[in-house]
Design a protein around this motif. Sequence first.
Motif, mmCIF file in Angstrom:
data_model
loop_
_atom_site.group_PDB
_atom_site.id
_atom_site.type_symbol
_atom_site.label_atom_id
_atom_site.label_comp_id
_atom_site.label_asym_id
_atom_site.label_seq_id
_atom_site.Cartn_x
_atom_site.Cartn_y
_atom_site.Cartn_z
ATOM 1 N N ALA A 61 34.625 53.250 40.599
ATOM 2 C CA ALA A 61 34.631 52.096 40.772
ATOM 3 C C ALA A 61 35.549 51.557 39.950
ATOM 4 C CB ALA A 61 33.737 51.690 40.628
ATOM 5 N N ILE A 62 36.745 51.298 40.506
ATOM 6 C CA ILE A 62 38.159 50.955 39.611
ATOM 7 C C ILE A 62 38.348 49.582 39.394
ATOM 8 C CG2 ILE A 62 40.165 51.531 38.905
ATOM 9 C CD1 ILE A 62 40.000 54.595 40.045
ATOM 10 N N GLY A 63 38.309 49.023 38.569
ATOM 11 C CA GLY A 63 38.870 47.601 38.888
ATOM 12 C C GLY A 63 40.100 47.397 38.691
ATOM 13 N N VAL A 64 41.083 46.856 39.136
ATOM 14 C CA VAL A 64 42.439 46.161 38.441
ATOM 15 C C VAL A 64 42.420 45.280 37.886
ATOM 16 C CG1 VAL A 64 44.953 46.752 39.423
ATOM 17 C CG2 VAL A 64 43.469 48.368 40.745
ATOM 18 N N VAL A 65 42.924 45.267 36.622
ATOM 19 C CA VAL A 65 43.396 43.829 36.046
ATOM 20 C C VAL A 65 44.771 43.700 35.202
ATOM 21 C CG1 VAL A 65 42.969 42.924 33.517
ATOM 22 C CG2 VAL A 65 40.942 44.321 34.831
ATOM 23 N N GLY A 66 45.267 42.525 35.905
ATOM 24 C CA GLY A 66 46.492 41.559 35.126
ATOM 25 C C GLY A 66 46.627 40.274 36.010
ATOM 26 N N ARG A 67 47.618 39.728 34.693
ATOM 27 C CA ARG A 67 47.653 38.052 35.611
ATOM 28 C C ARG A 67 48.753 38.836 37.103
ATOM 29 N NH1 ARG A 67 52.645 36.856 32.020
ATOM 30 N NH2 ARG A 67 52.732 39.417 31.767
ATOM 31 N N ASN A 68 49.022 37.261 37.887
ATOM 32 C CA ASN A 68 49.213 37.192 38.863
ATOM 33 C C ASN A 68 50.717 37.928 38.883
ATOM 34 O OD1 ASN A 68 47.209 36.404 40.453
ATOM 35 N ND2 ASN A 68 48.294 34.361 39.450
ATOM 36 N N GLY A 69 51.790 38.598 39.688
ATOM 37 C CA GLY A 69 52.740 38.901 39.985
ATOM 38 C C GLY A 69 52.673 40.809 39.315
ATOM 39 N N GLN A 70 51.761 40.889 38.635
ATOM 40 C CA GLN A 70 51.971 41.732 37.436
ATOM 41 C C GLN A 70 51.950 43.466 38.364
ATOM 42 O OE1 GLN A 70 53.201 40.972 34.496
ATOM 43 N NE2 GLN A 70 53.147 39.333 35.523
ATOM 44 N N GLY A 71 52.329 43.695 39.677
ATOM 45 C CA GLY A 71 51.973 44.551 40.280
ATOM 46 C C GLY A 71 50.685 44.789 40.656
ATOM 47 N N LYS A 72 49.198 44.575 40.752
ATOM 48 C CA LYS A 72 47.970 44.942 41.393
ATOM 49 C C LYS A 72 48.193 45.223 42.443
ATOM 50 C CE LYS A 72 45.781 41.377 40.228
ATOM 51 N NZ LYS A 72 47.169 40.591 39.399
ATOM 52 N N SER A 73 48.766 44.462 44.097
ATOM 53 C CA SER A 73 48.479 44.551 44.716
ATOM 54 C C SER A 73 49.295 45.062 45.558
ATOM 55 C CB SER A 73 48.740 42.792 45.465
ATOM 56 O OG SER A 73 47.850 42.141 45.232
ATOM 57 N N THR A 74 50.629 45.665 44.695
ATOM 58 C CA THR A 74 51.616 47.019 44.977
ATOM 59 C C THR A 74 50.752 47.811 44.763
ATOM 60 O OG1 THR A 74 53.552 45.343 44.210
ATOM 61 C CG2 THR A 74 54.102 47.650 44.478
ATOM 62 N N LEU A 75 50.479 48.135 43.553
ATOM 63 C CA LEU A 75 49.538 49.575 43.732
ATOM 64 C C LEU A 75 48.489 49.658 44.687
ATOM 65 C CD1 LEU A 75 48.692 51.712 41.980
ATOM 66 C CD2 LEU A 75 47.508 50.338 40.931
ATOM 67 N N LEU A 76 47.536 48.446 45.298
ATOM 68 C CA LEU A 76 46.877 48.886 45.979
ATOM 69 C C LEU A 76 47.110 49.013 47.981
ATOM 70 C CD1 LEU A 76 44.231 47.691 44.564
ATOM 71 C CD2 LEU A 76 43.955 46.107 46.271
#
Length: 251
Positions: A61-76
């Motif tokens: 179960a992996i949580g992806v953390v970071g500010r907006n616009g740092q690549g989180k949604s892109t990774l998913l």
Amino acid sequence: MPETEATPVVMTVTDAGIRFRRNRRGRRNFKDLFAGRKRRSRPGEFWALRNVTITVRAGEAIGVVGRNGQGKSTLLKLVAGVILPDEGTVDVRQGVAPLIEITGGFVDDLSVRDNVYLTAGLHGMTKAMVDARFDEIIDFAEIGDFLDTPYKHLSSGMKVRIAFAVISRLEEPIILVDEVLAVGDKAFREKCYRRIEELLASGRTLFFVSHNERDLRRFCTRGLYLDKGALVLDAPIAEVLARYNAEYGTA
């Protein structure tokens, strides 16, 4: 840790990079047109993600953390296969159930009923499979009075309900959740969270993007901290949150 039969690797991302254009040259936005001025062109490209390498095992179960616009949604989206890497490789060895964008796969003018069949079908469910789960999906979404209502007339919260109800009934081993539950009301959000816990207990693998530290700690044991498209830290979720909070405040 070497791969074992009990904890097989379900995904490897190796030196992956995604490159986007900053703008479309020659296009002007509404503000530019209204003001009668030319838009200044900023030609070139930027890397939304670059040199990202991760290995994921079944049941993590992996949580992806970071500010907006740092690549989180892109990774998913990369993991979901919505976009392909411009460099590096992505090897996803099991099926994916993505709850990334609530409108993805839904058609505004179709009824809720038709959209359930359409969206489930796009994710590989046969009509017979949807028939068997239809009442369960509708009961979970608490939307039985709106089965023949066009999807476009639903509120944002109702769209989240039906989307989560469909996606969480897929049998895919990997689940991707990107912020969308923040739109729902508190009671339904808690209902969704209990469903996520059920899926984790059954051995599913979870990628969970959120700015809610409490939720990240509730579901996730491992964290990925992204900043400016780079993987800054891959560590236990408590360590990742501590690092993020030290640099930017709460998640």
